[in-house]
Design a protein around this motif. Sequence first.
Motif, PDB file in Angstrom:
ATOM      1  N   GLU A 135       0.822  -1.203   0.000  1.00 25.90           N
ATOM      2  CA  GLU A 135       0.000   0.000   0.000  1.00 25.90           C
ATOM      3  C   GLU A 135       0.862   1.261   0.000  1.00 25.90           C
ATOM      4  N   GLN A 136       1.935   1.260   0.779  1.00 21.91           N
ATOM      5  CA  GLN A 136       2.799   2.440   0.846  1.00 21.91           C
ATOM      6  C   GLN A 136       3.501   2.680  -0.478  1.00 21.91           C
ATOM      7  N   LEU A 137       3.982   1.631  -1.110  1.00 21.76           N
ATOM      8  CA  LEU A 137       4.694   1.791  -2.373  1.00 21.76           C
ATOM      9  C   LEU A 137       3.766   2.215  -3.499  1.00 21.76           C
ATOM     10  N   GLN A 138       2.556   1.633  -3.565  1.00 19.49           N
ATOM     11  CA  GLN A 138       1.630   2.018  -4.630  1.00 19.49           C
ATOM     12  C   GLN A 138       1.175   3.461  -4.446  1.00 19.49           C
ATOM     13  N   GLY A 139       1.268   3.978  -3.220  1.00 19.42           N
ATOM     14  CA  GLY A 139       0.906   5.364  -2.951  1.00 19.42           C
ATOM     15  C   GLY A 139       2.041   6.341  -3.177  1.00 19.42           C
ATOM     16  N   ALA A 140       3.163   5.846  -3.718  1.00 17.57           N
ATOM     17  CA  ALA A 140       4.307   6.725  -3.940  1.00 17.57           C
ATOM     18  C   ALA A 140       4.960   6.538  -5.299  1.00 17.57           C
ATOM     19  N   ILE A 141       4.834   5.358  -5.898  1.00 19.28           N
ATOM     20  CA  ILE A 141       5.556   5.023  -7.137  1.00 19.28           C
ATOM     21  C   ILE A 141       4.578   4.458  -8.161  1.00 19.28           C
ATOM     22  N   PRO A 142       4.660   4.856  -9.420  1.00 19.49           N
ATOM     23  CA  PRO A 142       5.441   5.965  -9.979  1.00 19.49           C
ATOM     24  C   PRO A 142       4.631   7.257  -9.995  1.00 19.49           C
TER      25      PRO A 142
ATOM     26  N   LEU B  57      -0.558  11.083  13.817  1.00 19.92           N
ATOM     27  CA  LEU B  57       0.239  12.092  13.131  1.00 19.92           C
ATOM     28  C   LEU B  57       1.654  12.163  13.696  1.00 19.92           C
ATOM     29  N   ARG B  58       1.778  11.971  15.005  1.00 15.04           N
ATOM     30  CA  ARG B  58       3.107  12.025  15.629  1.00 15.04           C
ATOM     31  C   ARG B  58       3.965  10.830  15.242  1.00 15.04           C
ATOM     32  N   PHE B  59       3.358   9.652  15.268  1.00 16.17           N
ATOM     33  CA  PHE B  59       4.143   8.426  15.145  1.00 16.17           C
ATOM     34  C   PHE B  59       3.769   7.579  13.925  1.00 16.17           C
ATOM     35  N   GLY B  60       2.855   8.086  13.084  1.00 15.27           N
ATOM     36  CA  GLY B  60       2.407   7.304  11.938  1.00 15.27           C
ATOM     37  C   GLY B  60       3.543   6.898  11.015  1.00 15.27           C
ATOM     38  N   GLY B  61       4.484   7.828  10.772  1.00 14.60           N
ATOM     39  CA  GLY B  61       5.613   7.498   9.919  1.00 14.60           C
ATOM     40  C   GLY B  61       6.470   6.398  10.511  1.00 14.60           C
ATOM     41  N   ALA B  62       6.688   6.465  11.828  1.00 14.22           N
ATOM     42  CA  ALA B  62       7.482   5.437  12.494  1.00 14.22           C
ATOM     43  C   ALA B  62       6.762   4.094  12.473  1.00 14.22           C
ATOM     44  N   ILE B  63       5.443   4.116  12.685  1.00 13.39           N
ATOM     45  CA  ILE B  63       4.665   2.875  12.648  1.00 13.39           C
ATOM     46  C   ILE B  63       4.749   2.236  11.259  1.00 13.39           C
ATOM     47  N   ALA B  64       4.622   3.067  10.229  1.00 13.38           N
ATOM     48  CA  ALA B  64       4.724   2.548   8.862  1.00 13.38           C
ATOM     49  C   ALA B  64       6.109   1.972   8.606  1.00 13.38           C
ATOM     50  N   SER B  65       7.146   2.639   9.107  1.00 10.51           N
ATOM     51  CA  SER B  65       8.508   2.146   8.912  1.00 10.51           C
ATOM     52  C   SER B  65       8.723   0.806   9.604  1.00 10.51           C
ATOM     53  N   VAL B  66       8.184   0.672  10.826  1.00 11.17           N
ATOM     54  CA  VAL B  66       8.318  -0.588  11.553  1.00 11.17           C
ATOM     55  C   VAL B  66       7.583  -1.704  10.816  1.00 11.17           C
ATOM     56  N   GLY B  67       6.357  -1.404  10.355  1.00 10.39           N
ATOM     57  CA  GLY B  67       5.600  -2.406   9.614  1.00 10.39           C
ATOM     58  C   GLY B  67       6.327  -2.850   8.361  1.00 10.39           C
ATOM     59  N   ALA B  68       6.877  -1.874   7.628  1.00  8.50           N
ATOM     60  CA  ALA B  68       7.619  -2.212   6.416  1.00  8.50           C
ATOM     61  C   ALA B  68       8.859  -3.036   6.755  1.00  8.50           C
TER      62      ALA B  68
END
Length: 548
Positions: A156-163, A513-524
């Motif tokens: 989901e994260q990759l399809q939301g960024a590339i290409p 909003l504070r930790f969403g990026g970190a949560i996504a990074s951990v999941g990935a």
Amino acid sequence: MSATTAGAPTERSMLVRTDANGTRALRWYASVIAAVAGGLLLDAATPGLSWWPLAFPAVALVCAAVWQQRARWGFLVGALAGAAFWMPHIGWLTLYLGPIPWAALCALMILWFGLFGVAAAVATRGLRRIAILRRSAAALAGAQAASVAGLWMLREQLQGAIPYGGFAWGRLATTQADGPLLQSVSWLGFAGLSALLAFASVVPVAVALVARDRGASVRPVLVGVAASLAVLVALAALPAAPLEQSGALRVAAVQGNSKSGIFDDREAGGVIRDHFTATEELLDRLEAEGRTVDVIVWPENSAEFAAPDQLIRSQRLAKLAERAGAPIVVGTVLANEDGTYSNSSLVWNSEGPTDARYDKRYPVPFAEYMPNRPFFRAIVPDLVDLVQLEYAPGTRPSALEVDTSAGVIRAGIAICFDIIFDPQAVAMASDGAQVIFAQTNNADFGRTDESAQQLAIARTRAVEMGRAVVNDSTVGTSAVVAPDGRSLDELQPFTRDAMVAEVPLVEGLTPALRFGGAIASVGALVGVVGLAVGVFGLVRARRVSRHG
């Protein structure tokens, strides 16, 4: 009988096959059926049907189809699941643009599903070959489930960024926009909620196949189902993350029901005229009822081209703002000095346009600009030539300062598909947004599910950010959404009308909003590590087999 490793049970099953290494997976026809059924159920979990409970069996079926399969078969059935989901899910793209853009976008999204199928197949198959995991059924099932959930979220994260900036649509989290798990997105964010929903969905699959490996009864499967239910109950029990309310704003949003699609047969000035009329009708009603509003919102492109330079239109907007005693936030297209254009949001008060301006940050490729124009023009020149303007991505702050009778407020702006991108949510909050104005123009998609799908995303975003979202469209679906996801007011699509609601002004950041990026990074990271360990397990097993 199927050949198995020592100690593994021998059996025949119509649904499950066992290879020479004792690895169990669905037979080819069962995996095909599971993939297609899972993709169709996932679409049914989203608007317009919005049967949110179907999201869980949908993910379970898709993942069961690729579980412990060989890589090439994992790609094929993953792609089948993607086709079953995406082809009906974004069928609205064909309404005005025809089948070619729809087929191209579907092909890209199907490719992402196929790559997920490869990764999930390799991870689950390889993890099974790791000796330390095989010693414990719970450890193996947990490692496989966590890896697949991380890979689902990573897709989901990759399809939301590339290409070309990606297409962050069709995410698992948004299936819960009308369900009891919605509040948990304020803690986890879109990515985190998608990962946990996927994990809860695949635990029974992992446990079932591990149990079959060990010749166990149905009891472990029931334990797996119970564990999944426990995760979902815990998510449902989470209240929305609390934020400080600093005031309230009485907002009106106008839906002009104008002919504002790309190929609509309309005269110049028709769109803004419809919104003038709808606003005047709104003010007539408010004055008759003795009520006022603090701000009025118009949709994307509602003021058409170069609104500040159109003297008569600009003066009429100023007079409306003066009559309302409230500024009007409008959408317009502006020319830039370098020859590009901006899809913009501006603010009018009784004196005319103010300096407040937001430019859409995520213009739509192949619609608002044409990437690699010479290359694609050589393939489909007629379609490419339809995209005549090159819209540039905006760089201005994502929140506008608006002087209202309730005080100076900061309104986060998301124009159309801006609302689907996580970085835009972070940018709006970081720029001090107290409320979100999501201006959109859904006219190109007619009475399809597109506008309802977009509203579901906006509803989920409201809860994630802990802020009210005014989702205002030229033709619908328009609604004012509270920070807890409730609709405070909404309009019937394809009617000229306006909605009025009092919304809270909110300060601060939710945990999402504070930790969403970190949560996504951990999941990935969990997904990538699971895949890497799986590859190691397969390579090592192959070497042992060659030298055994």
